[in-house]
Write a protein that holds these residues in place. Structure first.
Motif, PDB file in Angstrom:
ATOM      1  N   THR A  88     -32.835 -51.353 -51.247  1.00 51.50           N
ATOM      2  CA  THR A  88     -33.658 -52.252 -50.420  1.00 51.50           C
ATOM      3  C   THR A  88     -33.121 -52.404 -48.997  1.00 51.50           C
ATOM      4  O   THR A  88     -33.818 -52.914 -48.126  1.00 51.50           O
ATOM      5  N   THR A  89     -31.885 -51.981 -48.763  1.00 56.60           N
ATOM      6  CA  THR A  89     -31.210 -52.292 -47.502  1.00 56.60           C
ATOM      7  C   THR A  89     -31.954 -51.783 -46.284  1.00 56.60           C
ATOM      8  O   THR A  89     -32.152 -52.514 -45.307  1.00 56.60           O
ATOM      9  N   PHE A  90     -32.363 -50.520 -46.328  1.00 53.86           N
ATOM     10  CA  PHE A  90     -32.904 -49.891 -45.130  1.00 53.86           C
ATOM     11  C   PHE A  90     -34.240 -50.500 -44.719  1.00 53.86           C
ATOM     12  O   PHE A  90     -34.423 -50.914 -43.578  1.00 53.86           O
ATOM     13  N   TRP A  91     -35.205 -50.552 -45.643  1.00 58.00           N
ATOM     14  CA  TRP A  91     -36.521 -51.054 -45.236  1.00 58.00           C
ATOM     15  C   TRP A  91     -36.501 -52.554 -44.976  1.00 58.00           C
ATOM     16  O   TRP A  91     -37.263 -53.049 -44.128  1.00 58.00           O
ATOM     17  N   ALA A  92     -35.635 -53.304 -45.661  1.00 57.89           N
ATOM     18  CA  ALA A  92     -35.550 -54.741 -45.394  1.00 57.89           C
ATOM     19  C   ALA A  92     -34.975 -55.003 -44.008  1.00 57.89           C
ATOM     20  O   ALA A  92     -35.352 -55.969 -43.335  1.00 57.89           O
ATOM     21  N   ALA A 119     -43.263 -57.527 -50.405  1.00 55.36           N
ATOM     22  CA  ALA A 119     -43.525 -58.941 -50.096  1.00 55.36           C
ATOM     23  C   ALA A 119     -44.712 -59.448 -50.894  1.00 55.36           C
ATOM     24  O   ALA A 119     -44.688 -60.559 -51.452  1.00 55.36           O
ATOM     25  N   GLU A 120     -45.760 -58.639 -50.984  1.00 53.90           N
ATOM     26  CA  GLU A 120     -46.940 -59.041 -51.745  1.00 53.90           C
ATOM     27  C   GLU A 120     -46.639 -59.082 -53.248  1.00 53.90           C
ATOM     28  O   GLU A 120     -47.081 -59.999 -53.953  1.00 53.90           O
ATOM     29  N   ARG A 121     -45.888 -58.101 -53.731  1.00 49.50           N
ATOM     30  CA  ARG A 121     -45.562 -58.061 -55.162  1.00 49.50           C
ATOM     31  C   ARG A 121     -44.679 -59.245 -55.577  1.00 49.50           C
ATOM     32  O   ARG A 121     -44.815 -59.777 -56.682  1.00 49.50           O
ATOM     33  N   LEU A 122     -43.765 -59.643 -54.694  1.00 48.94           N
ATOM     34  CA  LEU A 122     -42.784 -60.664 -55.047  1.00 48.94           C
ATOM     35  C   LEU A 122     -43.256 -62.091 -54.780  1.00 48.94           C
ATOM     36  O   LEU A 122     -42.619 -63.045 -55.236  1.00 48.94           O
ATOM     37  N   GLY A 167     -40.627 -65.107 -48.359  1.00 47.49           N
ATOM     38  CA  GLY A 167     -40.269 -64.883 -49.754  1.00 47.49           C
ATOM     39  C   GLY A 167     -39.556 -63.561 -49.950  1.00 47.49           C
ATOM     40  O   GLY A 167     -38.608 -63.460 -50.745  1.00 47.49           O
ATOM     41  N   LEU A 168     -39.996 -62.540 -49.220  1.00 45.05           N
ATOM     42  CA  LEU A 168     -39.357 -61.229 -49.330  1.00 45.05           C
ATOM     43  C   LEU A 168     -37.891 -61.296 -48.925  1.00 45.05           C
ATOM     44  O   LEU A 168     -37.011 -60.818 -49.650  1.00 45.05           O
ATOM     45  N   PHE A 169     -37.607 -61.882 -47.761  1.00 40.86           N
ATOM     46  CA  PHE A 169     -36.232 -61.906 -47.285  1.00 40.86           C
ATOM     47  C   PHE A 169     -35.338 -62.778 -48.159  1.00 40.86           C
ATOM     48  O   PHE A 169     -34.151 -62.491 -48.324  1.00 40.86           O
ATOM     49  N   ALA A 170     -35.903 -63.823 -48.734  1.00 40.90           N
ATOM     50  CA  ALA A 170     -35.122 -64.630 -49.677  1.00 40.90           C
ATOM     51  C   ALA A 170     -34.677 -63.770 -50.860  1.00 40.90           C
ATOM     52  O   ALA A 170     -33.548 -63.897 -51.360  1.00 40.90           O
TER      53      ALA A 170
END
Length: 262
Positions: free
Chosen positions: A118-122, A157-160, A172-175
């Motif tokens: 997840t590191t790169f795209w986040a 982000a939408e999935r989570l 929510g995604l970054f959390a």
């Protein structure tokens, strides 16, 4: 690896953002990095870009496309494909930087929806600048990879965050991704990332609509697997930085103290 061509409107937005002028000092620093063997493009990201300052340590990603780039030997180059990126301290005039070096094709792979990392795209769905490129082809390839990363981030982000959207989904995604990365940030830092650039994230959401609509259904184990994989992955990166980055332990302590003050 072939990456699906991103949505044209999103591609245009991200490309324009990546090519906006930024700190002259960072641009000059990046040009010095571009003189190193095999460097195709240099990205500037992180808190110094966000705050428009050279105070502290600048953050660059150097994208490379040769067998032994950036003065690496065969062992370090192989390690960079297994556990990217390799991180190097660099100085330019009175400035200091942490330079993450990664092969261009690995960077592309880690931006895709199939990536377990997840590191790169986040990181690169946040505001970024291309501060040096060897030629127009390298600049365009970097922009396409970053745009793919933005799409991947929006899909997750939408999935989570089912039932939300827009700015709330990004928060929510970054959390979630901060927990995967075992961040040393203070509580609420993930929300601050969006709050500091809220208009931008609000504008990105509808631009990623096509990618979100066309994304394959998520596996029920998809995020759990990434969360489980992310823990040892990021511990390994921290250990690698501590033992291979000159002054690594001191740098990690400095970073912890700096984030706690925010």
């Amino acid at each position: 690896m072939t990456i699906r061509q991103p949505d044209p409107d999103l591609q245009a937005f991200v490309t324009a953002e990546l090519n906006q002028p930024t700190l002259a000092e960072a641009t000059a620093f990046a040009a010095s990095l571009g003189a190193k063997p095999g460097v195709a493009a240099v990205l500037f990201y992180g808190s110094c870009l966000q705050r428009g300052t050279t105070e502290g340590m600048l953050d660059f990603y150097a994208l490379t496309d040769s067998i032994l780039p950036y003065g690496q030997n065969r062992i370090s180059a192989a390690a960079n494909r297994i556990l990217p990126p390799n991180v190097y301290p660099e100085n330019f005039q009175a400035l200091k930087a942490k330079v993450a070096v990664v092969p261009f094709d690995v960077f592309h792979q880690r931006m895709s929806l199939r990536s377990w990392d997840t590191t790169f795209w986040a990181r690169f769905c946040q505001r970024t600048a291309i501060v040096w490129a060897r030629d127009d082809a390298a600049r365009a390839a970097a922009a396409q990879a970053v745009t793919t990363g933005v799409e991947t981030a929006a899909i997750w982000a939408e999935r989570l965050t089912p039932g939300t959207g827009g700015v709330a989904a990004w928060r929510g995604l970054f959390a979630k991704t901060y927990k995967v990365e075992i961040r040393v940030e203070r509580p609420g830092r993930a929300a601050d990332i969006v709050g500091a650039d809220e208009d931008r994230f609000a504008e990105l959401w509808p631009l990623t609509g096509d990618a979100r609509a066309k994304a394959p259904p998520a596996s029920s184990f998809g995020w759990t697997f990434r969360w489980l994989w992310g823990k040892p992955l990021h511990v390994s990166r921290l250990l690698k930085a501590a033992f291979t980055f000159e002054g690594g332990p001191q740098y990690l302590l400095w970073k912890i103290r700096r984030h706690r003050r925010r």
